[in-house]
Design an enzyme around this catalytic site. Structure first.
Site, short mmCIF file in Angstrom:
data_model
loop_
_atom_site.label_atom_id
_atom_site.label_comp_id
_atom_site.label_asym_id
_atom_site.label_seq_id
_atom_site.Cartn_x
_atom_site.Cartn_y
_atom_site.Cartn_z
N GLU A 133 5.11 11.60 1.34
CA GLU A 133 5.99 11.49 2.51
C GLU A 133 7.09 10.45 2.27
O GLU A 133 8.27 10.69 2.54
CB GLU A 133 5.14 11.11 3.73
CG GLU A 133 5.96 10.74 4.94
CD GLU A 133 5.14 10.65 6.24
OE1 GLU A 133 3.93 10.91 6.20
OE2 GLU A 133 5.73 10.31 7.27
N ARG A 134 6.69 9.29 1.75
CA ARG A 134 7.66 8.20 1.59
C ARG A 134 8.65 8.45 0.46
O ARG A 134 9.82 8.10 0.56
CB ARG A 134 6.90 6.87 1.36
CG ARG A 134 6.21 6.44 2.62
CD ARG A 134 5.27 5.28 2.45
NE ARG A 134 4.61 5.03 3.74
CZ ARG A 134 3.50 4.34 3.89
NH1 ARG A 134 2.91 3.79 2.85
NH2 ARG A 134 2.99 4.18 5.08
#
Ligand SMILES: Cc1cc2nc3c(=O)[nH]c(=O)nc-3n(C[C@H](O)[C@H](O)[C@H](O)COP(=O)(O)OP(=O)(O)OC[C@H]3O[C@@H](n4cnc5c(N)ncnc54)[C@H](O)[C@@H]3O)c2cc1C
Length: 389
Positions: free
Chosen positions: A243-244
């Site tokens: 996600e990051r």
């Protein structure tokens, strides 16, 4: 900087760019006003192989490496609405990676394949009204009763929340055990007792829907447990990396594109008899920002190289060194993107403050990146911890 892009990646880049520019961009102004966009976008992204390009073929993906996902994130920004981009990235890189990692064959067929093909919309349910940064503080519980989990609680700020077909849901299965009492369930939203309690109004990312979700005695079969019970925190930390990292590459691409467009504008726009871009002060400002964007790209591509090796080539857990690099990417890119968008707005003068220009939307949309998916302060906290301080 040399990149590992092959001819296949570049062909994929053209395809995603065409999708963003021809099928999304003409519609996004209306979608931003409507505060939503139609579900065909998920379907089309699935059909074109955009959502699943970096997933294995046996679950409906394209069999590519992680660089395909980076290409996708870099090109989707051309639709000019981060809300649409974010919704698609939730589907491809936030709610689904852990299903691919941990899911049984049946779970992959029921949830992952339809998500990659665009037949089901996915959401990631972590944050709660009382627990965001401090994930271990979640209070949504799942009690095992016979062969079913009974779920009670609430989630908030959930992207795709008003229309998701399933939620990759973080729950407490042992409320006394802190980090060690958390599990991940695959939660179908047609379950009795589930409700979208509120659609949230935001200052940006207008075309994405963000919702508060409510779970009242919801019963789902035990087979929807992902991986092992009480290992959910560990799984989520691995899932957060994807996600990051994808968020960082997307935000950085938006910043770089914003810089290019602003410089082009500044070569045309005249004040006091010459183009504003001819002024030394602006040349220096943009030189600084391009340098920061390039530093961000180097940081991101280095982290992607490690992530791709560990996740897609070795298929091991992500190392602490890579986790640290990804936290650094998110922290750095968050600051750079905010600074870039603010400067681009200023550079456009009064026009920059008008809804009709791309920069106003980009300015408020990209502000989210220092908050969503782990705040900048939490990234610093993690980096310090991983440095052993
Ligand atoms: C538009 C949008 C979309 C989102 N989408 C999703 C989604 O799809 N799924 C999902 O689960 N969540 C989602 N989120 C939630 C998001 O991930 C959280 O908002 C974020 O993690 C911060 O949590 P919080 O809002 O509870 O802030 P808090 O945790 O309450 O933080 C408040 C402040 O305290 C600071 N702080 C916290 N801990 C520390 C510390 N240790 N040291 C120093 N400072 C600290 C924070 O940095 C922040 O400045 C979304 C949020 C938004 C706004």
């Amino acid at each position: 900087m040399p990149t590992p892009y092959t001819e296949e990646h570049e062909l994929f880049r053209k395809q995603v760019r065409a999708f963003a520019e021809k099928e999304l961009r003409p519609n996004v102004d209306a979608w931003e006003k409507d505060r939503t966009f139609p579900n065909w976008v998920f379907k089309k992204a699935g059909e074109l192989g955009i959502t699943g390009a970096h997933y294995p073929e046996d679950v409906g993906g394209g069999g590519g490496d992680y660089w395909f996902s980076v290409v996708k994130a870099e090109e989707l920004v051309r639709c000019e609405a981060a809300g649409v981009t974010m919704a698609l990235l939730v589907q491809s890189d936030m709610a689904t990676p852990c299903i691919n990692e941990l899911g049984t064959k049946e779970q992959k067929e029921e949830f992952l394949r339809p998500a990659l093909e665009g037949d089901k919309i996915a959401a990631l349910g972590v944050t709660e009204p009382g627990a965001g940064s401090d994930v271990a503080g979640i209070r949504t519980t799942a009690r095992l009763v016979g062969d079913e989990y009974v779920i009670d609680g609430a989630k908030t700020y959930i992207t795709n929340g008003t229309r998701a077909d399933f939620v990759t849901l973080l729950v407490k299965t042992d409320p006394e055990a802190g980090y060690g009492g958390i599990s991940i369930l695959l939660f179908p939203t047609d379950t009795k007792g589930f409700a979208v309690s509120k659609k949230l109004e935001k200052i940006g990312n207008h075309s994405s829907d963000t919702a508060e979700l409510f779970f009242d005695g919801c019963r789902i079969p035990k087979r929807y447990l992902l991986g092992e019970e009480n290992k959910g925190f560990q799984y989520l930390m691995q899932n957060f990396q994807s996600e990051r990292l994808i968020g960082s590459t997307s935000a950085l691409a938006a910043a770089k594109w914003g810089l290019d467009r602003s410089v082009a504008y500044g070569k045309e726009r005249k004040a006091f008899g010459k183009p504003i871009m001819a002024r030394e002060s602006w040349k220096h400002t943009f030189a600084d920002l391009y340098t920061k964007a390039q530093a961000g790209r180097t940081l991101c591509y280095d982290a992607v190289t490690d992530f791709n090796q560990e996740r897609y080539i070795d298929e091991t857990d992500i190392s602490f060194e890579t986790v640290k690099k990804i936290a650094m990417c998110k922290l750095f890119v968050g600051d750079v993107t905010t600074e870039v968008m603010d400067t681009c707005l200023q550079f456009h003068g009064g026009m920059g403050y008008l809804e009709e220009l791309w920069v106003a939307r980009a300015w408020r949309d990209q502000r989210l990146f220092r908050i969503g998916g782990g705040t900048s302060e939490v990234m610093k906290y993690m980096i310090a911890k991983l440095m052993g301080w």
